[in-house]
Design a protein around this motif. Structure first.
Motif, mmCIF file in Angstrom:
data_model
loop_
_atom_site.group_PDB
_atom_site.id
_atom_site.type_symbol
_atom_site.label_atom_id
_atom_site.label_comp_id
_atom_site.label_asym_id
_atom_site.label_seq_id
_atom_site.Cartn_x
_atom_site.Cartn_y
_atom_site.Cartn_z
ATOM 1 N N GLU A 171 3.480 4.230 -11.112
ATOM 2 C CA GLU A 171 3.007 5.111 -10.035
ATOM 3 C C GLU A 171 1.491 5.064 -9.914
ATOM 4 O O GLU A 171 0.939 5.038 -8.813
ATOM 5 C CB GLU A 171 3.490 6.533 -10.303
ATOM 6 C CG GLU A 171 3.209 7.509 -9.172
ATOM 7 C CD GLU A 171 3.993 7.153 -7.925
ATOM 8 O OE1 GLU A 171 3.454 7.360 -6.808
ATOM 9 O OE2 GLU A 171 5.134 6.656 -8.047
ATOM 10 N N TYR A 174 0.707 1.712 -8.233
ATOM 11 C CA TYR A 174 1.112 1.617 -6.814
ATOM 12 C C TYR A 174 0.191 2.441 -5.915
ATOM 13 O O TYR A 174 -0.328 1.953 -4.902
ATOM 14 C CB TYR A 174 2.557 2.072 -6.665
ATOM 15 C CG TYR A 174 3.116 1.870 -5.275
ATOM 16 C CD1 TYR A 174 3.675 0.661 -4.906
ATOM 17 C CD2 TYR A 174 3.067 2.892 -4.338
ATOM 18 C CE1 TYR A 174 4.175 0.467 -3.628
ATOM 19 C CE2 TYR A 174 3.558 2.710 -3.054
ATOM 20 C CZ TYR A 174 4.118 1.496 -2.695
ATOM 21 O OH TYR A 174 4.612 1.320 -1.432
ATOM 22 N N THR A 175 -0.003 3.697 -6.278
ATOM 23 C CA THR A 175 -0.864 4.565 -5.439
ATOM 24 C C THR A 175 -2.300 4.074 -5.423
ATOM 25 O O THR A 175 -3.000 4.170 -4.408
ATOM 26 C CB THR A 175 -0.804 6.009 -5.949
ATOM 27 O OG1 THR A 175 -1.166 6.043 -7.346
ATOM 28 C CG2 THR A 175 0.583 6.585 -5.770
ATOM 29 N N GLY A 176 -2.732 3.534 -6.566
ATOM 30 C CA GLY A 176 -4.105 3.030 -6.612
ATOM 31 C C GLY A 176 -4.306 1.858 -5.679
ATOM 32 O O GLY A 176 -5.308 1.783 -4.949
ATOM 33 N N GLN A 178 -2.546 1.142 -3.055
ATOM 34 C CA GLN A 178 -2.443 1.635 -1.674
ATOM 35 C C GLN A 178 -3.770 2.230 -1.209
ATOM 36 O O GLN A 178 -4.207 2.007 -0.074
ATOM 37 C CB GLN A 178 -1.318 2.665 -1.580
ATOM 38 C CG GLN A 178 -0.994 3.114 -0.165
ATOM 39 C CD GLN A 178 0.182 4.062 -0.147
ATOM 40 O OE1 GLN A 178 0.409 4.817 -1.097
ATOM 41 N NE2 GLN A 178 0.947 4.032 0.931
ATOM 42 N N GLN A 179 -4.429 2.978 -2.103
ATOM 43 C CA GLN A 179 -5.695 3.607 -1.736
ATOM 44 C C GLN A 179 -6.801 2.571 -1.539
ATOM 45 O O GLN A 179 -7.596 2.660 -0.604
ATOM 46 C CB GLN A 179 -6.101 4.613 -2.820
ATOM 47 C CG GLN A 179 -7.330 5.442 -2.463
ATOM 48 C CD GLN A 179 -7.113 6.288 -1.226
ATOM 49 O OE1 GLN A 179 -6.075 6.903 -1.059
ATOM 50 N NE2 GLN A 179 -8.091 6.300 -0.322
ATOM 51 N N SER A 182 -6.260 0.855 1.712
ATOM 52 C CA SER A 182 -6.582 1.771 2.813
ATOM 53 C C SER A 182 -8.081 1.897 2.984
ATOM 54 O O SER A 182 -8.587 1.884 4.121
ATOM 55 C CB SER A 182 -5.942 3.131 2.534
ATOM 56 O OG SER A 182 -6.270 4.048 3.553
ATOM 57 N N LYS A 235 10.275 2.217 -3.211
ATOM 58 C CA LYS A 235 8.973 2.200 -2.543
ATOM 59 C C LYS A 235 8.918 1.042 -1.546
ATOM 60 O O LYS A 235 9.768 0.142 -1.552
ATOM 61 C CB LYS A 235 7.858 2.019 -3.584
ATOM 62 C CG LYS A 235 7.775 3.118 -4.626
ATOM 63 C CD LYS A 235 7.094 4.356 -4.077
ATOM 64 C CE LYS A 235 6.838 5.379 -5.178
ATOM 65 N NZ LYS A 235 6.126 6.582 -4.676
#
Length: 851
Positions: A171, A174-176, A178-179, A182, A235
């Motif tokens: 997690e 993945y979130t890292g 994505q950020q 972005s 995801k």
């Protein structure tokens, strides 16, 4: 232990202590020893216990049991069915099943039997260490975005990502990612929003290509996360996640989305106006929109296709309306074809293939469906004008454009039928063609050939157009029986004169056209009746140019109507062939020896040949003797037969001395009887000729007039009474041989004249509506044929209702003629009177068959 590699070969275990394995040269530092039943000592890796557990391990609790790394070393014996894999303890019944699958999945050596495998030990990262690993990955991703990927070790990056996912830090990873993506795309969005319109498409294409390249690299680094973490927690895969972020922050940006659509529509409008546009750039942009259609979103359709189709519809609605008001139908069709092809090529060049179907529907709606009635009915250039002017290519273009619009095609078929019917009526009402059957049929064949050409080359042999053409010809040809009668005269002329000098292929083509017209006739029995008359005359007078062509025609008729239709025609040929053999045998017979008269006889079967009334007459003595000799020769060989002499169908060749010239005259048998009287007397009155010959008045008048009214073969001279100067013979008229007759020809044929008011061989008395009557013999044959069909049907069905019987009879007889319901009802009543049928006692509309 990082940087350590497992041994390439498993070390056999024989119960020796771990120290002996070490002395064998194997270092256990950083490795975990896995094997069957053995004493597990305390193994130190980087100052920590690799396996330590003082708790009793029960076999029932060994499945997926975590070994606590922080407890004291374990001193004991593991059960024989225990395998130790990393931080987990598994109990397996089969030494090569679950454990081996897990080990092979992780790339570790497989444990089999009593083999000790040395497996790498991966230490569980702490929270601080996981953050450090992620920071290194984030820095690497930023370098990728900065086009500095060449300095990175992708193997190391993959291992770091692998460790994070393996130790439950997916997690975080993945979130890292994505950020980071972005944040990068936010700067890209700013670059696009600040770009001028002329450069927006190029900048967007460049940024999109770079983004795809970077996302491929990031996806490769995070491949293990895609296969495990993303799949397990449902995801969005890394690459698709990058597309979604690009769609939301760049292409879907409020200051980019509208401008992008406007620029693409302006480029298409410019190309429609004839300007050059960068199709490759547009293709890349369209491809970008298509690729961004992930996660249940169709970006291409929502952001571009819907608006493109709407603008296309508006543009062509206006253009087509303006163009049709200023141009002819062929010009409009060419313009429509050109525009439709342009739009198709545009789809092939840079639009997505899914746009083709709705785009074609719009083009058909605006260029065809909205205007097809106007185009078809357009004065001086519409469908009728193109048929009249033989515009094969323009009609083919119309068909290609209209064939997707069912109603438009039906309209063209109706116009074609109307044109055919109009042209056919003109032929049928043309006074000159009505007088000349050959010209009449030739015009019909030319009309059929013309529209066959349209059907084949303009309408691609479409079955519906073939059926429409057939319906149109049947409509005007069957108004009366004239077409059937004239067609037999056309064939007669063809076989007597027309095929002379023709090649075999040309003869077959002409006969095929004749059969084509024959197919349209409903009164095929009328055609058969008159065809037999003309065939009989050709066969008896030997006027046909080719027996092979005659038989070819009969075979074509047989193919159309079956063998019963042509059985009598074939029988006529058989009679002629048998008669030739018969005459040869007669001439070799003693009965014909010494005769000065050469007699040729055709013995005909009465059922095959046209019905004819026998004409009584008085033969000269020498002719009567010849006939008697032939009968004495023929009848003994064919007992039970009776010969009936048909004098009106015979011919004779006479040698005549007229004045100072000698000639050979070809005359009918009745003319010969008349002329032979003048061997006995110099002059004869009409009454005397009638008394001596015994020929019926009408036939006598016709044959006698033929001998003195035709200027070129004026054999006799009439000396009428003073009160009568007409050509018709009167009882007081005196006839003498024309001694002043002169002709350069030695052989002369005396033709028969047609009498005014007399019945000719083929009568066509027209009613007030212009319809010709069916010959009485045909009418009589139809009655018998209808009765035979009724009996045949009722014999098989036994009981049948009236309407059903009428339908069945009509279906059986349509190959020969179309019986009217009135005729069928009359014949049913006759059969009831003759007790072939009876009405049902319960329902008078039901008939029963009487055996």
């Amino acid at each position: 232990g990082q940087g350590l590699q497992p041994p390439t070969e498993a070390v056999p275990w024989s119960g020796a202590p771990i120290a002996e394995v070490q002395r064998a040269g194997e270092s256990l530092s950083g490795y975990l020893v896995v094997g069957p039943a053995f004493q597990v000592p305390s193994i130190q890796v980087n100052g920590r216990n690799t396996i330590a557990s003082n708790k009793a391990v029960r076999p029932a609790n060994l499945n997926a049991r975590r070994a606590d790394r922080e407890e004291a070393p374990f001193q004991g014996v593991w059960p024989a069915d225990t395998r130790i894999c990393g931080r987990f303890v598994f109990r397996v019944g089969d030494a090569a099943s679950f454990c081996n699958a897990k080990l092979s999945e992780l790339g570790w050596p497989i444990v089999v039997g009593k083999v000790v495998a040395i497996s790498p030990l991966v230490a569980t990262p702490t929270g601080r260490r996981a953050n450090r690993t992620w920071e290194s990955l984030r820095g690497a991703i930023r370098k990728i975005h900065s086009n500095q990927a060449s300095s990175l070790s992708f193997e190391e990056l993959y291992r770091n990502a692998y460790n994070l996912v393996l130790h439950k830090k997916g997690e975080l990873l993945y979130t890292g990612v994505q950020q980071v993506v972005s944040d990068h795309l936010k700067t890209v969005a700013v670059a696009c929003t600040d770009c001028v319109d002329d450069r927006l498409l190029e900048v967007l294409k460049q940024q999109w290509d770079e983004h795809k390249t970077t996302m491929v690299m990031i996806r490769d680094i995070l491949m293990y996360m895609d296969r495990n973490f993303v799949h397990q927690y449902r995801k969005v895969p890394v690459y698709e996640m990058g597309l979604v972020v690009f769609r939301d922050q760049v292409s879907g940006h409020p200051k980019v989305r509208g401008r992008l659509l406007q620029l693409m529509l302006e480029a298409v409008a410019a190309e429609r106006a004839g300007q050059k546009v960068d199709r490759i750039l547009l293709k890349h942009i369209v491809s970008m929109l298509v690729d961004l259609g992930v996660q249940n979103r169709n970006v291409y359709k929502e952001d571009f296709e819907i608006h493109y189709l709407e603008s296309t519809s508006q543009f062509y609605a206006a253009e087509s309306s303006e163009y049709i008001s200023k141009n002819t139908c062929p010009d409009f069709l060419r313009k429509a074809e050109s525009r439709i092809e342009e739009e198709k090529s545009r789809v092939d060049a840079f639009l997505h293939e899914s746009t083709l179907e709705p785009l074609c529907r719009i083009m058909e709606e605006e260029w065809i469906i909205a205007h097809y009635q106007t185009l078809i009915q357009m004065e001086n250039s519409g469908c009728k004008a193109m048929f009249a002017a033989d515009k094969v290519d323009d009609l083919g273009r119309m068909y290609n454009l209209f064939q997707r619009a069912h109603m438009a095609i039906k309209e063209v078929q109706e116009v074609m039928k109307e044109c055919v019917r109009t042209a056919g009526q003109e032929i049928m009402q043309d006074p000159e063609k009505m007088k000349d059957p050959v010209s009449y049929i030739t015009a019909l064949i030319a009309l059929k050939h013309k529209y066959d050409h349209f059907v084949k080359f303009s309408f691609k042999d479409c079955q519906n157009f073939q059926q429409a053409l057939k319906s149109a010809f049947e409509g005007f040809l069957n108004q009366d029986t004239r077409a059937a009668q004239y067609l037999t005269l056309f064939v007669d002329e063809l076989f007597r004169k027309g095929i002379k000098g023709m090649r075999e292929q040309e003869v077959d083509t002409n006969l095929e056209y004749t059969v084509t017209i024959f197919r349209f006739l409903q009164d095929k029995d009328v055609f058969e009746n008159f065809y037999k008359l003309h065939l009989a005359r050709r066969l008896l007078t030997n006027r046909s140019l080719s027996d092979d062509s005659e038989k070819l025609m009969i075979s074509k008729l047989k193919g159309e109507c079956g063998h019963l239709y042509t059985s009598k025609l074939e029988g006529m040929f058989q009679d002629i062939k048998l008669s030739e053999d018969l005459v040869k045998a007669y001439r070799a017979h003693p009965a014909d020896a010494g005769s000065a008269i050469v007699l040729s006889v055709n013995v005909l079967t009465s059922g095959f040949w046209p019905n004819s009334t026998t004409i009584a007459c008085n033969l000269p003595q020498e002719l009567q003797e010849c006939c008697n000799k032939f009968e004495s020769f023929y009848l003994p060989k064919h007992t039970g037969r009776r010969l009936s002499w048909q004098w009106q169908h015979g011919t004779a060749d006479l040698k005549a001395v007229l004045g100072r010239s000698r000639h050979e005259l070809n005359v009918t048998t009745l003319q010969m009887i008349i002329l032979l009287l003048f061997n006995q007397q110099q002059e004869l009155t009409y009454n005397e000729i009638a008394a001596k010959t015994g020929i019926p008045p009408e036939e006598l008048k016709r044959h006698l007039m033929s001998l003195y009214v035709t200027p070129k073969v004026k054999i006799l001279v009439k000396e009428p009474a003073e009160h009568d100067r007409s050509k018709d013979p009167w009882p007081e008229d005196v006839f003498v041989v024309n001694q002043a007759f002169e002709s350069k020809l030695h052989r002369l044929k005396v033709p028969l004249v047609a009498l005014r008011g007399a019945a000719a061989e083929i009568q066509m008395p027209a009613s007030s509506s212009g319809a010709a009557d069916v010959p009485p013999t045909v009418e009589e044959d139809r009655k018998h044929l209808v009765e035979a069909v009724i009996v045949r049907i009722m014999k098989s069905r036994k009981t049948l209702e009236h309407n059903q019987l009428v339908i069945e009879v009509t279906r059986h007889l349509t190959g020969r003629f179309y019986p009217t319901p009135v005729l069928i009802k009359q014949r049913i009543e006759k059969l009831i009177e003759r007790e072939y049928l009876e009405r049902s006692s319960t329902d008078r509309r039901v008939y029963n068959y009487l055996a």
